[in-house]
Design an enzyme around this catalytic site. Structure first.
Site, PDB file in Angstrom:
ATOM      1  N   SER A  23       0.831  -1.218   0.000  1.00 44.97           N
ATOM      2  CA  SER A  23       0.000   0.000   0.000  1.00 44.97           C
ATOM      3  C   SER A  23       0.859   1.259   0.000  1.00 44.97           C
ATOM      4  CB  SER A  23      -0.897   0.015   1.238  1.00 44.97           C
ATOM      5  OG  SER A  23      -1.864  -0.983   1.156  1.00 44.97           O
ATOM      6  N   ARG A  27       1.725   4.406  -3.038  1.00 44.54           N
ATOM      7  CA  ARG A  27       1.590   5.839  -2.730  1.00 44.54           C
ATOM      8  C   ARG A  27       2.919   6.563  -2.838  1.00 44.54           C
ATOM      9  NH1 ARG A  27      -2.314   2.710  -0.605  1.00 44.54           N
ATOM     10  NH2 ARG A  27      -4.315   3.623  -0.030  1.00 44.54           N
ATOM     11  N   GLY A  95      -5.804  -3.700  -7.843  1.00 45.99           N
ATOM     12  CA  GLY A  95      -6.959  -2.850  -7.554  1.00 45.99           C
ATOM     13  C   GLY A  95      -6.533  -1.496  -7.015  1.00 45.99           C
ATOM     14  N   ARG A 123     -13.789  -6.667 -10.650  1.00 43.98           N
ATOM     15  CA  ARG A 123     -13.908  -5.940  -9.371  1.00 43.98           C
ATOM     16  C   ARG A 123     -14.712  -4.650  -9.541  1.00 43.98           C
ATOM     17  NH1 ARG A 123      -8.416  -6.219  -6.174  1.00 43.98           N
ATOM     18  NH2 ARG A 123      -9.836  -5.603  -4.514  1.00 43.98           N
ATOM     19  N   GLN A 174      -8.807   2.576  -0.602  1.00 45.51           N
ATOM     20  CA  GLN A 174      -8.627   2.843  -2.034  1.00 45.51           C
ATOM     21  C   GLN A 174      -9.597   3.919  -2.490  1.00 45.51           C
ATOM     22  OE1 GLN A 174      -9.016  -0.965  -3.948  1.00 45.51           O
ATOM     23  NE2 GLN A 174      -7.072  -1.715  -3.146  1.00 45.51           N
ATOM     24  N   ASP A 327      -6.948  -7.667   4.954  1.00 42.11           N
ATOM     25  CA  ASP A 327      -6.153  -8.518   4.057  1.00 42.11           C
ATOM     26  C   ASP A 327      -5.606  -9.771   4.758  1.00 42.11           C
ATOM     27  OD1 ASP A 327      -6.613  -6.759   1.992  1.00 42.11           O
ATOM     28  OD2 ASP A 327      -4.727  -5.682   2.263  1.00 42.11           O
ATOM     29  N   LYS A 354     -12.499  -8.846  -3.152  1.00 46.69           N
ATOM     30  CA  LYS A 354     -11.038  -8.720  -3.216  1.00 46.69           C
ATOM     31  C   LYS A 354     -10.539  -9.448  -4.470  1.00 46.69           C
ATOM     32  CE  LYS A 354     -10.664  -6.250   0.452  1.00 46.69           C
ATOM     33  NZ  LYS A 354     -10.278  -4.841   0.308  1.00 46.69           N
ATOM     34  N   ARG A 358     -13.073 -13.905  -1.192  1.00 46.98           N
ATOM     35  CA  ARG A 358     -12.244 -14.576  -0.173  1.00 46.98           C
ATOM     36  C   ARG A 358     -13.063 -15.320   0.874  1.00 46.98           C
ATOM     37  NH1 ARG A 358      -7.380 -10.132   0.288  1.00 46.98           N
ATOM     38  NH2 ARG A 358      -6.326 -10.830  -1.611  1.00 46.98           N
ATOM     39  N   ARG A 402      -3.178 -13.976  -1.645  1.00 48.06           N
ATOM     40  CA  ARG A 402      -3.313 -14.199  -0.200  1.00 48.06           C
ATOM     41  C   ARG A 402      -3.949 -15.560   0.115  1.00 48.06           C
ATOM     42  NH1 ARG A 402      -1.289  -9.407   1.386  1.00 48.06           N
ATOM     43  NH2 ARG A 402      -2.146  -7.541   0.417  1.00 48.06           N
TER      44      ARG A 402
HETATM   45  C1  S3P Z   1      -5.579  -1.084   0.025  1.00 49.19           C
HETATM   46  C2  S3P Z   1      -6.803  -1.020   0.617  1.00 49.19           C
HETATM   47  C3  S3P Z   1      -7.632  -2.196   0.900  1.00 49.19           C
HETATM   48  C4  S3P Z   1      -6.799  -3.484   0.858  1.00 49.19           C
HETATM   49  C5  S3P Z   1      -5.913  -3.539  -0.337  1.00 49.19           C
HETATM   50  C6  S3P Z   1      -4.946  -2.363  -0.340  1.00 49.19           C
HETATM   51  C7  S3P Z   1      -4.857   0.178  -0.234  1.00 49.19           C
HETATM   52  O1  S3P Z   1      -8.642  -2.296  -0.055  1.00 49.19           O
HETATM   53  O2  S3P Z   1      -7.646  -4.604   0.887  1.00 49.19           O
HETATM   54  O3  S3P Z   1      -5.148  -4.743  -0.314  1.00 49.19           O
HETATM   55  O4  S3P Z   1      -3.634   0.135  -0.493  1.00 49.19           O
HETATM   56  O5  S3P Z   1      -5.490   1.239  -0.171  1.00 49.19           O
HETATM   57  P1  S3P Z   1     -10.031  -1.454   0.078  1.00 49.19           P
HETATM   58  O6  S3P Z   1      -9.718  -0.022  -0.012  1.00 49.19           O
HETATM   59  O7  S3P Z   1     -10.834  -1.918  -1.096  1.00 49.19           O
HETATM   60  O8  S3P Z   1     -10.597  -1.875   1.385  1.00 49.19           O
END
Ligand code: S3P
Length: 447
Positions: A23, A27, A95, A123, A174, A327, A354, A358, A402
């Site tokens: 994550s 960023r 995603g 998704r 996200q 996660d 996801k 899951r 995962r």
């Molecule tokens: C993430 C946010 C989560 C997480 C994903 C990474 C991120 O998803 O499950 O693995 O980096 O912002 P969601 O924002 O859909 O909950």
């Protein structure tokens, strides 16, 4: 398509580092690309998902050069310096790349198209399209299986956005990040309110770089570019170890046992929005110590230490804890299989959207190894049994990294060798997973 052959494991031990947090990696690269000047980003995992974000930025005109130890030198073009990509941007399985880029690109004065692999194309994207549309962007996608839902490819045409005040139905970092990124380019303030504590890396990192991002109240994030000099500072960025990756190793130690030396994962991000798995494991009777905590680049990091494995008991995982461990639920369920009593996971319907559904794939994986597990609309129930090793079997990852890794961890406690199929996807988040487990004393062979 690669598989892992997993052998029953004796106790594990040693000191290891996991790859950089996925994550934060997305960023760091993204914001470095928008900085005014050259930024070195260190600690990146090299995982395929992060590489998608790197490739996207290159397509948008940012020069990025590889440096020693997987670091990247990013020549930031400034907040207003991106240019149109020559074609569709491929987010692969990621995603986070797609949703964060959707926010950024919805605000640009040129059109962009985001595509991905077959899993990403299943998704839901309405969650980002709807608020971005309210801000003034035009977002189009494809309709799919669910009425009213929107799926990739996504096309974004924007510029001239206005700030909004929005309350999200689901806690999602996200979605929140997409809106905040669009808000950096909008007229007036943008406020995002969430029903639960999703990860706050976007807020922390943007604020560290001088962006007008604040968290004025719990579960509330705000960006107000009014009067901002439109500069993101070019500061070196370090990505700490991925807590989600560390969870697989700690869970492996809890199930297989630890040597007298203990199992230490060094330099892991312990941001409280990410440590739900530690609280869940503690609720199940595990003792994991957090040592040498310090703050680096706005994020707390520490060493996670497992010195002994006591008796594990089932627990109920629900509410904010599920958001903070979203996660890690599959691997927590693997641990639950060897805990005394029942583990119930509730309020976790987000797991259905996801990289795979899951809830379905975790139940299927555990059942393939002889565990009693049942699906619920918003979670799952596992009947654990510490006295009975799992049954040797074959698990299909369903294309989900995962699920593959959780199945490997569970398989370490089977009474014979197991097969985990379709494990190439592990490279999206945790390159070197099998090698690290092997370094700790397990036997996980590629086959
Ligand atoms: C993430 C946010 C989560 C997480 C994903 C990474 C991120 O998803 O499950 O693995 O980096 O912002 P969601 O924002 O859909 O909950």
């Amino acid at each position: 398509m690669a598989d892992f052959r997993v052998f029953p494991s004796g106790p594990l031990g040693g000191r290891v580092r996991v790859p950089g947090d996925k994550s934060i990696g997305h960023r760091a690269v993204l914001f470095a690309g928008l900085a005014r000047g050259v930024v070195e980003v260190t600690g990146l995992s090299g995982g395929e998902d992060n590489q998608r974000t790197v490739a996207a930025l290159r397509a948008l005109g940012v020069r990025i050069e590889p440096a020693a130890d997987g670091a990247l030198i990013v020549h930031g073009v400034g907040v207003d310096g991106l240019r149109a990509a020559p074609g569709p941007i491929d987010c692969g399985n990621s995603g986070t790349s797609m949703r964060l880029l959707a926010g950024l690109l919805a605000a640009q004065p040129f059109a962009s198209t985001l595509v991905g692999d077959e899993y990403l194309h299943r998704r839901p994207m309405r969650r980002v399209a709807e608020p971005l549309t309210r801000m003034g962007a035009r977002v189009t996608g494809t309709t799919g299986t669910r009425a009213g839902e929107l799926y990739p490819p996504l096309t974004l045409e924007g510029g001239a956005l206005s700030g909004i005040d929005c309350s999200l139905e689901i806690a999602s970092a996200q979605v929140k990040s997409a809106i905040l990124l669009a808000g950096l380019f909008a007229r007036g303030a943008t406020v995002v309110r969430e029903p639960g504590p999703s990860r706050d890396h976007t807020e922390r990192l943007l604020a560290t770089l001088g962006a007008p991002v604040t968290t004025p109240a719990p579960l509330t994030s705000c960006v107000d570019p009014t009067g901002w000099d439109r500069t993101l500072l070019a500061r070196p960025l370090h990505v700490p170890g991925d807590p989600s990756s560390s969870a697989f190793l700690l869970a492996a130690g809890l199930l297989a046992g630890v040597t007298a030396a203990g199992l230490v994962v060094e330099g892991v991000c312990v941001n409280p929005t990410r440590t739900g798995f530690l609280d869940a494991l503690r609720a199940m009777g595990a003792e994991i110590l957090v040592e040498h905590e310090r703050v680096v680049g706005g994020e707390p990091i520490a060493d996670l230490v497992l010195r002994a494995t006591g008796d594990l008991v089932g627990a109920t995982l629900e509410g904010a804890l599920v958001v903070r461990a979203i996660d890690e639920i599959p691997v927590l369920c693997a641990v639950a299989a060897r805990a005394r009593g029942v583990t119930v996971v509730r309020n976790a319907e987000e797991l259905r959207v996801k990289e795979s559904d899951r809830i379905v794939t975790t139940v299927r994986a555990l059942r393939a190894l002889g565990v009693r597990a049942e699906e619920r609309p918003d979670g799952l129930v596992i009947e654990g049994d510490p006295s009975r090793p799992l049954t040797p079997g074959a698990v299909d990852s369903a294309g989900d990294h995962r699920i593959a890794m959780a199945a490997v961890v569970a398989a370490l406690t089977a009474s014979g060798p197991c097969l985990v199929r379709d494990v190439d996807n592990v490279a999206t988040s945790f390159p070197g997973f099998a090698r690290l487990l092997t370094d700790l004393g397990a036997r996980v062979d590629p086959s």
